[in-house]
Design a protein around this motif. Sequence first.
Motif, PDB file in Angstrom:
ATOM      1  N   LEU A 265      -7.924 -14.230 -17.237  1.00  0.00           N
ATOM      2  CA  LEU A 265      -8.076 -13.255 -16.181  1.00  0.00           C
ATOM      3  C   LEU A 265      -8.908 -13.838 -15.036  1.00  0.00           C
ATOM      4  O   LEU A 265      -9.730 -14.731 -15.250  1.00  0.00           O
ATOM      5  CB  LEU A 265      -8.749 -11.989 -16.712  1.00  0.00           C
ATOM      6  CG  LEU A 265      -7.989 -11.233 -17.801  1.00  0.00           C
ATOM      7  CD1 LEU A 265      -8.801 -10.041 -18.286  1.00  0.00           C
ATOM      8  CD2 LEU A 265      -6.619 -10.788 -17.310  1.00  0.00           C
ATOM      9  N   THR A 266      -8.717 -13.297 -13.850  1.00  0.00           N
ATOM     10  CA  THR A 266      -9.438 -13.760 -12.676  1.00  0.00           C
ATOM     11  C   THR A 266     -10.456 -12.710 -12.255  1.00  0.00           C
ATOM     12  O   THR A 266     -10.065 -11.575 -11.951  1.00  0.00           O
ATOM     13  CB  THR A 266      -8.476 -14.022 -11.509  1.00  0.00           C
ATOM     14  OG1 THR A 266      -7.458 -14.925 -11.925  1.00  0.00           O
ATOM     15  CG2 THR A 266      -9.227 -14.596 -10.315  1.00  0.00           C
ATOM     16  N   PRO A 267     -11.756 -13.048 -12.221  1.00  0.00           N
ATOM     17  CA  PRO A 267     -12.752 -12.055 -11.764  1.00  0.00           C
ATOM     18  C   PRO A 267     -12.525 -11.686 -10.309  1.00  0.00           C
ATOM     19  O   PRO A 267     -11.998 -12.479  -9.524  1.00  0.00           O
ATOM     20  CB  PRO A 267     -14.095 -12.781 -11.956  1.00  0.00           C
ATOM     21  CG  PRO A 267     -13.796 -13.944 -12.847  1.00  0.00           C
ATOM     22  CD  PRO A 267     -12.370 -14.327 -12.598  1.00  0.00           C
ATOM     23  N   ARG A 268     -12.930 -10.484  -9.954  1.00  0.00           N
ATOM     24  CA  ARG A 268     -12.874 -10.104  -8.544  1.00  0.00           C
ATOM     25  C   ARG A 268     -13.769 -11.039  -7.724  1.00  0.00           C
ATOM     26  O   ARG A 268     -14.763 -11.561  -8.245  1.00  0.00           O
ATOM     27  CB  ARG A 268     -13.312  -8.652  -8.365  1.00  0.00           C
ATOM     28  CG  ARG A 268     -12.231  -7.666  -8.804  1.00  0.00           C
ATOM     29  CD  ARG A 268     -12.689  -6.226  -8.725  1.00  0.00           C
ATOM     30  NE  ARG A 268     -12.804  -5.705  -7.370  1.00  0.00           N
ATOM     31  CZ  ARG A 268     -11.782  -5.320  -6.609  1.00  0.00           C
ATOM     32  NH1 ARG A 268     -10.541  -5.447  -7.048  1.00  0.00           N
ATOM     33  NH2 ARG A 268     -11.983  -4.823  -5.399  1.00  0.00           N
ATOM     34  N   PRO A 269     -13.447 -11.248  -6.474  1.00  0.00           N
ATOM     35  CA  PRO A 269     -14.247 -12.176  -5.657  1.00  0.00           C
ATOM     36  C   PRO A 269     -15.714 -11.794  -5.543  1.00  0.00           C
ATOM     37  O   PRO A 269     -16.535 -12.642  -5.182  1.00  0.00           O
ATOM     38  CB  PRO A 269     -13.543 -12.112  -4.294  1.00  0.00           C
ATOM     39  CG  PRO A 269     -12.132 -11.753  -4.620  1.00  0.00           C
ATOM     40  CD  PRO A 269     -12.221 -10.809  -5.778  1.00  0.00           C
ATOM     41  N   ASN A 270     -16.076 -10.544  -5.841  1.00  0.00           N
ATOM     42  CA  ASN A 270     -17.482 -10.146  -5.802  1.00  0.00           C
ATOM     43  C   ASN A 270     -18.110 -10.127  -7.194  1.00  0.00           C
ATOM     44  O   ASN A 270     -19.145  -9.504  -7.396  1.00  0.00           O
ATOM     45  CB  ASN A 270     -17.629  -8.772  -5.138  1.00  0.00           C
ATOM     46  CG  ASN A 270     -16.752  -7.714  -5.805  1.00  0.00           C
ATOM     47  OD1 ASN A 270     -16.341  -7.861  -6.948  1.00  0.00           O
ATOM     48  ND2 ASN A 270     -16.471  -6.647  -5.064  1.00  0.00           N
ATOM     49  N   ASN A 271     -17.479 -10.810  -8.137  1.00  0.00           N
ATOM     50  CA  ASN A 271     -17.965 -10.855  -9.518  1.00  0.00           C
ATOM     51  C   ASN A 271     -18.043 -12.308  -9.964  1.00  0.00           C
ATOM     52  O   ASN A 271     -17.014 -12.959 -10.165  1.00  0.00           O
ATOM     53  CB  ASN A 271     -17.026 -10.058 -10.431  1.00  0.00           C
ATOM     54  CG  ASN A 271     -17.503 -10.009 -11.870  1.00  0.00           C
ATOM     55  OD1 ASN A 271     -18.520 -10.599 -12.218  1.00  0.00           O
ATOM     56  ND2 ASN A 271     -16.768  -9.315 -12.713  1.00  0.00           N
ATOM     57  N   ASP A 272     -19.256 -12.823 -10.125  1.00  0.00           N
ATOM     58  CA  ASP A 272     -19.422 -14.210 -10.570  1.00  0.00           C
ATOM     59  C   ASP A 272     -19.930 -14.303 -11.997  1.00  0.00           C
ATOM     60  O   ASP A 272     -20.478 -15.316 -12.416  1.00  0.00           O
ATOM     61  CB  ASP A 272     -20.368 -14.973  -9.627  1.00  0.00           C
ATOM     62  CG  ASP A 272     -21.734 -14.298  -9.528  1.00  0.00           C
ATOM     63  OD1 ASP A 272     -21.964 -13.302 -10.237  1.00  0.00           O
ATOM     64  OD2 ASP A 272     -22.559 -14.774  -8.714  1.00  0.00           O
ATOM     65  N   GLU A 320     -14.934   1.850 -12.409  1.00  0.00           N
ATOM     66  CA  GLU A 320     -15.722   1.016 -13.337  1.00  0.00           C
ATOM     67  C   GLU A 320     -16.066  -0.285 -12.618  1.00  0.00           C
ATOM     68  O   GLU A 320     -15.191  -0.999 -12.129  1.00  0.00           O
ATOM     69  CB  GLU A 320     -14.903   0.741 -14.599  1.00  0.00           C
ATOM     70  CG  GLU A 320     -15.320  -0.469 -15.414  1.00  0.00           C
ATOM     71  CD  GLU A 320     -16.707  -0.331 -16.025  1.00  0.00           C
ATOM     72  OE1 GLU A 320     -17.557  -1.203 -15.740  1.00  0.00           O
ATOM     73  OE2 GLU A 320     -16.937   0.630 -16.775  1.00  0.00           O
ATOM     74  N   MET A 321     -17.374  -0.619 -12.552  1.00  0.00           N
ATOM     75  CA  MET A 321     -17.815  -1.816 -11.830  1.00  0.00           C
ATOM     76  C   MET A 321     -17.393  -3.096 -12.545  1.00  0.00           C
ATOM     77  O   MET A 321     -17.000  -4.070 -11.913  1.00  0.00           O
ATOM     78  CB  MET A 321     -19.334  -1.786 -11.659  1.00  0.00           C
ATOM     79  CG  MET A 321     -19.847  -0.701 -10.738  1.00  0.00           C
ATOM     80  SD  MET A 321     -19.186  -0.774  -9.058  1.00  0.00           S
ATOM     81  CE  MET A 321     -19.727  -2.398  -8.526  1.00  0.00           C
ATOM     82  N   MET A 322     -17.511  -3.159 -13.836  1.00  0.00           N
ATOM     83  CA  MET A 322     -17.088  -4.302 -14.639  1.00  0.00           C
ATOM     84  C   MET A 322     -17.659  -5.626 -14.117  1.00  0.00           C
ATOM     85  O   MET A 322     -17.004  -6.661 -14.081  1.00  0.00           O
ATOM     86  CB  MET A 322     -15.558  -4.356 -14.704  1.00  0.00           C
ATOM     87  CG  MET A 322     -14.989  -5.204 -15.839  1.00  0.00           C
ATOM     88  SD  MET A 322     -15.465  -4.623 -17.485  1.00  0.00           S
ATOM     89  CE  MET A 322     -14.476  -3.141 -17.623  1.00  0.00           C
ATOM     90  N   GLY A 323     -18.924  -5.605 -13.712  1.00  0.00           N
ATOM     91  CA  GLY A 323     -19.614  -6.830 -13.312  1.00  0.00           C
ATOM     92  C   GLY A 323     -19.583  -7.126 -11.828  1.00  0.00           C
ATOM     93  O   GLY A 323     -20.301  -8.023 -11.371  1.00  0.00           O
ATOM     94  N   SER A 324     -18.749  -6.445 -11.057  1.00  0.00           N
ATOM     95  CA  SER A 324     -18.757  -6.680  -9.610  1.00  0.00           C
ATOM     96  C   SER A 324     -20.118  -6.319  -9.031  1.00  0.00           C
ATOM     97  O   SER A 324     -20.731  -5.320  -9.423  1.00  0.00           O
ATOM     98  CB  SER A 324     -17.673  -5.832  -8.938  1.00  0.00           C
ATOM     99  OG  SER A 324     -16.389  -6.330  -9.246  1.00  0.00           O
ATOM    100  N   HIS A 325     -20.604  -7.155  -8.132  1.00  0.00           N
ATOM    101  CA  HIS A 325     -21.935  -6.997  -7.536  1.00  0.00           C
ATOM    102  C   HIS A 325     -23.013  -6.949  -8.628  1.00  0.00           C
ATOM    103  O   HIS A 325     -24.064  -6.323  -8.452  1.00  0.00           O
ATOM    104  CB  HIS A 325     -22.003  -5.726  -6.670  1.00  0.00           C
ATOM    105  CG  HIS A 325     -21.008  -5.694  -5.554  1.00  0.00           C
ATOM    106  ND1 HIS A 325     -21.160  -6.429  -4.398  1.00  0.00           N
ATOM    107  CD2 HIS A 325     -19.826  -5.027  -5.436  1.00  0.00           C
ATOM    108  CE1 HIS A 325     -20.126  -6.197  -3.590  1.00  0.00           C
ATOM    109  NE2 HIS A 325     -19.303  -5.363  -4.204  1.00  0.00           N
TER     110      HIS A 325
END
Length: 835
Positions: A265-272, A320-325
């Motif tokens: 899976l690819t994280p959202r660009p705001n999720n590192d 659901e944020m799921m790690g973003s920011h």
Amino acid sequence: MASRRDFIKYLGASSSFALIRTARADGEPVVETRPNVLFVLADQWRGSALEMGPANDNSYAETGKQLLKTPRLKAFGDEGVRLDHAYATKPVCTPNRSAIITGKYPHETGMFDNDLMLPPDIPCMTDVFKDAGYRTYYVGKWHMDGTGKGTTGTPAAGFVPKNWRRRGIDRFDGMNRGHSYFENSFMLDDEGTVMPVPAANPSGTLDEQLADFEPHRQADLVLDYLDDHSLNHSGEPFFIWLNFGPPHDPFTPPPPFDTYVPAQLTPRPNNDNASNMTALSNYYGLCEALDHEFGRMLDKIAALGLAQDTIVVFTSDHGEMMGSHDLVRKGFPEDESWRVPFLARWNGETTAGGTSDVPFSSADIMPTLLSMCGLEIPDGVTGSDKSALLRGQAFAETPVFGENETNSTVSNWRGLVKRIGGTMFKHVVKVDPSTSLPQNLLFDLDADPFELANLFDDPAHAAARDELVAGLAAWRASTGDTYWPAAATPRAATSYANEVPTPEKIESRMVKKPDGKHYLQVKSISRVYFTLEESPDMSEGSWQGVGAAKHGNGNWLNFEIPQPPIFGIPRMFYRVRAEGTANVTPGESTDFIDGGNVAGTTSADWSNGAPTAANPGTIGLDITGGSMGGDLVDVVITQLAGTIVINSGVAADRTFRGSTHYTLVGGVFRRTTAHVLRLGNNTAASDVVFHIVGGLLDLSAAAGSTGVVFMGTDSVLRVSGGTVDVSGSQISLHVTSSHTNSAFLEFTEGGEGTVTCATLIFQPGKLGYINFESDTTGTLTVTSDISNDGAVLTGTRAQQFEALWTAGRLRFNDDNLGNFADVFEVTGDTLRLKS
């Protein structure tokens, strides 16, 4: 019984009638038909978790990586209309559900937290549908009836009773709250009976594989209802509200939808944070599973020939944020939490394949659906009728607003989304956790959908900024949002009396409608019950109820008169009666243990039944050997003083179970066994609460105890005061291989008790939580290790508690929103709320 007031219209020679006539050109009466509605609400499904739409979760996927699959929703979007800027009011379960059903923002209704009860005087969407002649059916999680949860007790703790609290729902198959999607589902039928869960067959058909999956069984209920409608009720419109529990955690997708691989899976660009990909893979599995269930209902509607006459809506209560920011869960103003999917289809009315980026709020759902069905919108609704938007017609845009408020100031925010000069902007004001000062955010959602560049201080956007700031201030003033940040918004209560006070003003009138029938009409702003009664002579004791009761919703209610006059001569007199002053709800019966030390020689604890003030010796016997001969089941006990000692040799399967509430007000409750004190048994659901108000619960190693285990539905160690001493031993939340319902260590609002243990353990795959409520000064001290999901946590004690917060194990007011350091402080080994 409650007193009642009568509102009487006598139907006789002196009666006057308001004649309402509508006719076609040929003189025949118009027969008006209304569309059916299937309203599907998912829980915690973010707006980006679709195959389509701006910045959706597939749009940034790297080449060769897995994509989220929602084929039925994609096809549904192609058949209907998709709103790409739909937002929750407050992105938390109870508050936003209340906004959907009332058309008002949470700060207007007091529904600002989870586990509150809708106040009785607020008109609801389902009331209007019911009173307009719709058959109304609710399936799944309600979460607007207070704290009740679970399937134990009589009636079951999570049962929503058949009175005003159902808000116009005819049939209710579901529960107030709960997330357990397989064998331990919380589902109750319309009578409050636990709905059995069939076993899944992993090698069978797809239906057989999904047999124990709660959303599959909920979809089955809707399919059965649709079949019954076609066979027996085809002339009556229906309103079905289906509430899926997923993709809300626990993230446990059923086979064969558990095929997403974290590394693919690819994280959202705001999720590192790659560690969130495991949760995301399971989240996607639940989304795909719900997509399948949604498709089954669409197929049934088509097969029964109902597609032309049925409005179908799919949306969610929050994201659901799921790690973003670097955030998880919900309650935040960021896109992943605040924005929700919204798709609607009404063949012939909505434009196939239509999309819109006009801002749309959950508060708009009520007035929009009522308008599409030709129903009157109650007075006082804040949301806007945007039915023209769904029909693809010209529409004057209005902004949408959002809010959040908790007892942690840093979690508070207000925001709006609005188009200015062709650009969609988002403005948010919140508290900066690093300075405790107001922080302003401004994002260009068209150019920066992942909200990475704050433009608030950019001179190039000064005009837009000033317009948004003024717009947010004006909205707050117009809706009475004057509390934050100066003071907390007033909350609704967790419960209200089952009978509701009569409002001061009630109107009534007699009418004859185009169908030739006579009606007594009543109008009340508040939500109270009315019952039609008849009498041949108006004498005392002669009044008899006729017809179904109805409840006020701000509009005229119609009671058909069974025996209208003949040539002006009354055959019966009619009146409506309104519920009056509320009854006092009876409290629980309680057996008191008041003083005296307990000892005995038999091997059977509780063997003589539940303890009483006259016979306190039955509660606990000082046993030097043997085993506990029985459980403490379905009793309510309060210990006021004295010492209760339990010392049995083998206690592996003897427990507090069923609906048992034990309150320690004073004295000592001591376990001196080499085994554990069990709250709830190994495999069966329970509703066990051990409430420490004062005194000492002694489970220390010095006393011989080896720990505390919580099992079953809502097994709770609730601390309001006193001392819980498990020093030298462990508190282990949820030890069992076969039962996965929730267990809580809970520090109550305003409480001040202390809990001490050597080791704190959260078992893998189990729903164990520690919850601190607002204003508690209670403390939790752990002197040795903390383990979560089978792993001993490392780092400082503060870092270990923060890891529990991040994992969702540690909560504040049932949520783990915001930053740990803004809510808690850790001194040495001791955790407490930040003062």
